[in-house]
Enzyme design. Sequence first.
Site, mmCIF file in Angstrom:
data_model
loop_
_atom_site.group_PDB
_atom_site.id
_atom_site.type_symbol
_atom_site.label_atom_id
_atom_site.label_comp_id
_atom_site.label_asym_id
_atom_site.label_seq_id
_atom_site.Cartn_x
_atom_site.Cartn_y
_atom_site.Cartn_z
ATOM 1 N N LYS A 120 -33.153 111.445 -28.644
ATOM 2 C CA LYS A 120 -34.382 110.949 -28.535
ATOM 3 C C LYS A 120 -35.656 111.865 -27.929
ATOM 4 O O LYS A 120 -36.861 111.663 -28.445
ATOM 5 C CB LYS A 120 -34.623 109.851 -27.801
ATOM 6 N N VAL A 123 -29.020 107.629 -43.515
ATOM 7 C CA VAL A 123 -30.190 108.556 -43.337
ATOM 8 C C VAL A 123 -29.652 109.914 -42.787
ATOM 9 O O VAL A 123 -30.508 110.745 -42.834
ATOM 10 C CB VAL A 123 -31.134 108.122 -42.192
ATOM 11 N N TYR A 181 -27.900 110.366 -26.322
ATOM 12 C CA TYR A 181 -29.202 109.528 -26.745
ATOM 13 C C TYR A 181 -30.185 110.141 -26.386
ATOM 14 O O TYR A 181 -31.086 110.207 -27.006
ATOM 15 C CB TYR A 181 -28.563 108.158 -26.267
#
Length: 261
Positions: A170, A75, A166
């Site tokens: 996010k 992706v 992370y």
Amino acid sequence: MSTDGAVGAPPARRFDGRTAVVTGAGSGIGRATAIRLAVEGASVACLDVVPDNLDATVQALATLGGKAVAYRCDVSDESVVNDTVRQIASSLGRPDVLCNVAGIGTFAHTADMPLALWDKILAVNLTGTFLMAKAVLPHMLETAGGSIVNVASTSGLMGAAYSAAYCASKGGVVLFTKALAIEYAGRGVRVNAVAPGGVDTPLIANFQLPEGADPKHVHRITSRMGFCTPDQVAAAIAFLASEESAYTTGAILAVDGGITA
């Protein structure tokens, strides 16, 4: 999976006649989401970078009577994403639902984190979400209909030690979701996200505390209800993807056992 009206059973066939694209479908939340949507009638394009995992997902769907096609897809690679979405539209039909589940992460002392690791986490979690949405949106806008559900995290809603990359990725997914929801409101495309806490998936094995870490930090991001299951997150994703949430866009649904309450 029963649809006879028993408590806990999913509503019957909410995705009949629809094409759903699920990234990270080889395991964990992605596999659970692919299964959930297929059981409810969707033709599911299962995307992942690990072919063996994809084969296991498609085999499971075939056993359940679902229609699924496996696509090996990174992706974070725009050309691969665009080619994959074109193939999906040609073979399964115009994408009606996109579930951006693919994600990676690890714990690390920020001062010791290599730039390459930072870049990789953002490339998959944030840029990958953008690239998939960018590729799918034109198909949805053609008929003014579609639903995008992104997988964020409680780490996108609050700080977590040893998780700078992370959290950044996010947190980006959270505001990317809201930005898209505003941009396409009134054009038939809804964009929402789920924000899980600790989930019992293979990814959790990557989150081992680095040497010298303070274990007390873990308590802040741990629910007294324990880990949730991939199926529980998939149920929330299916709700947001379905017409049952037709007036919901820009929402971030926490599935976290009260961590962010």
